[in-house]
Scaffold this active site. Structure first.
Site, short mmCIF file in Angstrom:
data_model
loop_
_atom_site.label_atom_id
_atom_site.label_comp_id
_atom_site.label_asym_id
_atom_site.label_seq_id
_atom_site.Cartn_x
_atom_site.Cartn_y
_atom_site.Cartn_z
N THR A 26 0.85 -1.18 0.00
CA THR A 26 0.00 0.00 0.00
C THR A 26 0.89 1.24 0.00
O THR A 26 2.06 1.17 0.36
CB THR A 26 -0.93 0.04 1.24
OG1 THR A 26 -0.12 -0.02 2.42
CG2 THR A 26 -1.90 -1.12 1.24
N CYS A 27 0.32 2.36 -0.42
CA CYS A 27 1.06 3.63 -0.41
C CYS A 27 1.34 4.02 1.05
O CYS A 27 0.49 3.77 1.90
CB CYS A 27 0.24 4.72 -1.09
SG CYS A 27 0.16 4.52 -2.89
N PRO A 28 2.48 4.55 1.36
CA PRO A 28 3.54 5.01 0.47
C PRO A 28 4.59 3.95 0.14
O PRO A 28 5.54 4.23 -0.58
CB PRO A 28 4.18 6.16 1.25
CG PRO A 28 4.09 5.71 2.67
CD PRO A 28 2.76 4.97 2.75
N THR A 30 4.53 1.56 -1.84
CA THR A 30 4.60 1.19 -3.25
C THR A 30 5.74 1.95 -3.94
O THR A 30 6.53 1.34 -4.65
CB THR A 30 3.26 1.46 -3.96
OG1 THR A 30 2.85 2.80 -3.68
CG2 THR A 30 2.20 0.48 -3.51
#
Length: 91
Positions: A26-28, A30
């Protein structure tokens, strides 16, 4: 001798120097993982990033371009995985 390309290979996978699967991230994280992998490449080499979801699909290519890398292709697969091919910036 002629080598045949297995039908499961996508064009991006045939030209990429390295491959990174961040479909479970998941971000951040990624882009953090993408950046770490880009740091391992030589200038001009390519990285195929497999990602899933709207947020990474928008943020990872945008951030790569902001850092001077080139986005060669961005393709959504029927399997729900987006394939992003990035060329590391030169020098």
């Amino acid at each position: 001798m002629i080598r045949q390309v297995p039908p499961a290979l996508n064009p991006e996978e045939m030209v990429a120097d390295r491959r990174l699967d961040i479909t479970g991230e998941t971000c951040p994280m990624t882009f953090v993982r993408t950046r770490l992998e880009l740091d391992r490449l030589q200038p001009g080499q390519t990285l195929l990033v497999l990602l899933r979801g709207a947020e990474p699909r928008e943020n990872v290519p945008r951030t790569a371009v902001e850092q001077g890398h080139g986005v060669l292709s961005l393709r959504d697969g029927e399997d729900g995985i987006t394939r992003l091919l990035i060329r590391k910036k030169r020098g």
